[in-house]
Design an enzyme around this catalytic site. Sequence first.
Site, PDB file in Angstrom:
ATOM      1  N   LYS A  73       0.816  -1.219   0.000  1.00  0.00           N
ATOM      2  CA  LYS A  73       0.000   0.000   0.000  1.00  0.00           C
ATOM      3  C   LYS A  73       0.854   1.276   0.000  1.00  0.00           C
ATOM      4  O   LYS A  73       0.464   2.286  -0.580  1.00  0.00           O
ATOM      5  CB  LYS A  73      -0.953   0.008   1.195  1.00  0.00           C
ATOM      6  CG  LYS A  73      -2.098  -0.988   1.062  1.00  0.00           C
ATOM      7  CD  LYS A  73      -3.059  -0.875   2.222  1.00  0.00           C
ATOM      8  CE  LYS A  73      -4.234  -1.821   2.068  1.00  0.00           C
ATOM      9  NZ  LYS A  73      -5.238  -1.634   3.133  1.00  0.00           N
ATOM     10  N   ASP A 110     -10.397   2.827   2.310  1.00  0.00           N
ATOM     11  CA  ASP A 110     -10.579   2.086   3.570  1.00  0.00           C
ATOM     12  C   ASP A 110     -11.374   2.904   4.600  1.00  0.00           C
ATOM     13  O   ASP A 110     -12.237   2.367   5.300  1.00  0.00           O
ATOM     14  CB  ASP A 110      -9.222   1.687   4.167  1.00  0.00           C
ATOM     15  CG  ASP A 110      -8.605   0.485   3.460  1.00  0.00           C
ATOM     16  OD1 ASP A 110      -9.348  -0.268   2.792  1.00  0.00           O
ATOM     17  OD2 ASP A 110      -7.380   0.296   3.579  1.00  0.00           O
TER      18      ASP A 110
HETATM   19  P1  NDP Z   1       0.223  -2.647   9.180  1.00  0.00           P
HETATM   20  O1  NDP Z   1       1.166  -3.790   9.063  1.00  0.00           O
HETATM   21  O2  NDP Z   1       0.511  -1.369   8.468  1.00  0.00           O
HETATM   22  O3  NDP Z   1       0.035  -2.298  10.747  1.00  0.00           O
HETATM   23  C1  NDP Z   1      -0.129  -3.305  11.691  1.00  0.00           C
HETATM   24  C2  NDP Z   1      -0.406  -2.700  13.058  1.00  0.00           C
HETATM   25  O4  NDP Z   1      -0.681  -3.791  13.939  1.00  0.00           O
HETATM   26  C3  NDP Z   1       0.741  -1.927  13.658  1.00  0.00           C
HETATM   27  O5  NDP Z   1       0.245  -0.846  14.389  1.00  0.00           O
HETATM   28  C4  NDP Z   1       1.392  -2.960  14.598  1.00  0.00           C
HETATM   29  O6  NDP Z   1       2.031  -2.379  15.726  1.00  0.00           O
HETATM   30  C5  NDP Z   1       0.178  -3.705  15.086  1.00  0.00           C
HETATM   31  N1  NDP Z   1       0.461  -5.077  15.520  1.00  0.00           N
HETATM   32  C6  NDP Z   1       0.820  -6.124  14.747  1.00  0.00           C
HETATM   33  N2  NDP Z   1       0.945  -7.237  15.492  1.00  0.00           N
HETATM   34  C7  NDP Z   1       0.662  -6.895  16.776  1.00  0.00           C
HETATM   35  C8  NDP Z   1       0.608  -7.587  18.000  1.00  0.00           C
HETATM   36  N3  NDP Z   1       0.879  -8.901  18.067  1.00  0.00           N
HETATM   37  N4  NDP Z   1       0.270  -6.920  19.108  1.00  0.00           N
HETATM   38  C9  NDP Z   1      -0.024  -5.596  19.046  1.00  0.00           C
HETATM   39  N5  NDP Z   1       0.011  -4.859  17.919  1.00  0.00           N
HETATM   40  C10 NDP Z   1       0.344  -5.515  16.789  1.00  0.00           C
HETATM   41  O7  NDP Z   1      -1.191  -3.249   8.727  1.00  0.00           O
HETATM   42  P2  NDP Z   1      -2.458  -2.440   8.188  1.00  0.00           P
HETATM   43  O8  NDP Z   1      -2.576  -1.181   8.942  1.00  0.00           O
HETATM   44  O9  NDP Z   1      -2.444  -2.363   6.700  1.00  0.00           O
HETATM   45  O10 NDP Z   1      -3.646  -3.454   8.564  1.00  0.00           O
HETATM   46  C11 NDP Z   1      -4.011  -3.679   9.924  1.00  0.00           C
HETATM   47  C12 NDP Z   1      -5.151  -4.676  10.005  1.00  0.00           C
HETATM   48  O11 NDP Z   1      -6.323  -4.154   9.396  1.00  0.00           O
HETATM   49  C13 NDP Z   1      -4.838  -5.988   9.282  1.00  0.00           C
HETATM   50  O12 NDP Z   1      -5.324  -7.036  10.094  1.00  0.00           O
HETATM   51  C14 NDP Z   1      -5.637  -5.886   7.995  1.00  0.00           C
HETATM   52  O13 NDP Z   1      -6.015  -7.153   7.506  1.00  0.00           O
HETATM   53  C15 NDP Z   1      -6.855  -5.104   8.476  1.00  0.00           C
HETATM   54  N6  NDP Z   1      -7.515  -4.377   7.391  1.00  0.00           N
HETATM   55  C16 NDP Z   1      -8.822  -4.660   7.145  1.00  0.00           C
HETATM   56  C17 NDP Z   1      -9.506  -3.990   6.169  1.00  0.00           C
HETATM   57  C18 NDP Z   1     -10.933  -4.311   5.931  1.00  0.00           C
HETATM   58  O14 NDP Z   1     -11.466  -3.889   4.903  1.00  0.00           O
HETATM   59  N7  NDP Z   1     -11.594  -5.005   6.822  1.00  0.00           N
HETATM   60  C19 NDP Z   1      -8.860  -2.951   5.326  1.00  0.00           C
HETATM   61  C20 NDP Z   1      -7.475  -2.702   5.701  1.00  0.00           C
HETATM   62  C21 NDP Z   1      -6.856  -3.409   6.686  1.00  0.00           C
HETATM   63  P3  NDP Z   1       3.556  -1.832  15.679  1.00  0.00           P
HETATM   64  O15 NDP Z   1       3.489  -0.431  15.166  1.00  0.00           O
HETATM   65  O16 NDP Z   1       3.981  -1.955  17.081  1.00  0.00           O
HETATM   66  O17 NDP Z   1       4.300  -2.770  14.742  1.00  0.00           O
END
Ligand code: NDP
Length: 286
Positions: A73, A110
């Site tokens: 993205k 989104d």
């Molecule tokens: P990113 O990889 O950009 O961000 C992931 C985020 O999750 C970060 O803030 C990260 O924290 C946090 N994170 C990951 N693992 C853990 C954990 N074990 N414990 C706590 N925090 C955690 O992903 P996106 O922002 O693109 O997507 C996030 C979610 O949203 C995904 O699950 C995706 O599938 C979902 N999504 C759903 C959509 C829909 O239409 N329903 C559309 C877009 C996304 P840190 O900064 O500490 O790494």
Amino acid sequence: MSGAITGATMVAGVAGAPVRHSLSPVIHNAWLTAADLDGVYVAFAPPADGFRRFAEGLRGGAVRGLNVTLPFKGEALAAADIVSDQARAAQAANLLVFESDGAIRADNTDGHGLLVAFASQAPGFDPAAGPVVILGAGGAARGAAAAFLAAGAPEVRVVNRTLENAEALARDLGGRVRACGLDAAQTAFAGANAVVNATSAGLSGGQALDLPLGAAPAEAVIMDMVYTPLETPLLAQARGLGRRTVDGLEMLIGQAKPSFAAFYGRPPPEALDIRALVLETLETRR
Ligand code: NDP
């Protein structure tokens, strides 16, 4: 696709890695068939280090556009010549349109999908009525924060595992955003109008976050962007506490609608129960 592929067939798709389990082809191809349009929607898996080259090769509009998912993205945004306010605020693009003059246009739907999901599953919810908590600070969290700010939320509280990432989001999106770590979730939940999980924790049965949801007011709406499983541990906990909930599938469908219109020149047909169809697909994949 309602018939044979012809020279006039409109082509669009989704790019991601992995992309095999994306539900977007199911959604868009079902809409194409229901609307009897000469179009097709396919999945592309560019190499991890090759998204830019892939997108450059599509300039000119032979492929009308792409939905873009993880991990591309950010690169999709960088590849574009014209960037919408929503994509700029999210610093991520989930939609690229390839114009016939060679330009690439980036958008992020989104945030729109998120608000549509709230409107459909939590009728009467007013995004401007109080502070909103967003868990996570990645692209999806940025899009959500920008959408809530644009819809009038008085404050957005970004709660993230890595505090620096939440602080960077707050810096980029301005004065109504507060940043804190997961250890401050309890305080952040107090008085919240909504809580939105935009982390990838809990995805596909992984370890979900253990959150003090009871600290959120009884009327707060709880939303999880994760939709596999559809009832995530967070949503199950929220229902157990009597809170209204919104699921990630409704958001996925909400963000797909403007993409379909951008690719094929008309909104998707309303008559088809696309949610039921996607639920059936999820069921057969279990
Ligand atoms: P990113 O990889 O950009 O961000 C992931 C985020 O999750 C970060 O803030 C990260 O924290 C946090 N994170 C990951 N693992 C853990 C954990 N074990 N414990 C706590 N925090 C955690 O992903 P996106 O922002 O693109 O997507 C996030 C979610 O949203 C995904 O699950 C995706 O599938 C979902 N999504 C759903 C959509 C829909 O239409 N329903 C559309 C877009 C996304 P840190 O900064 O500490 O790494």
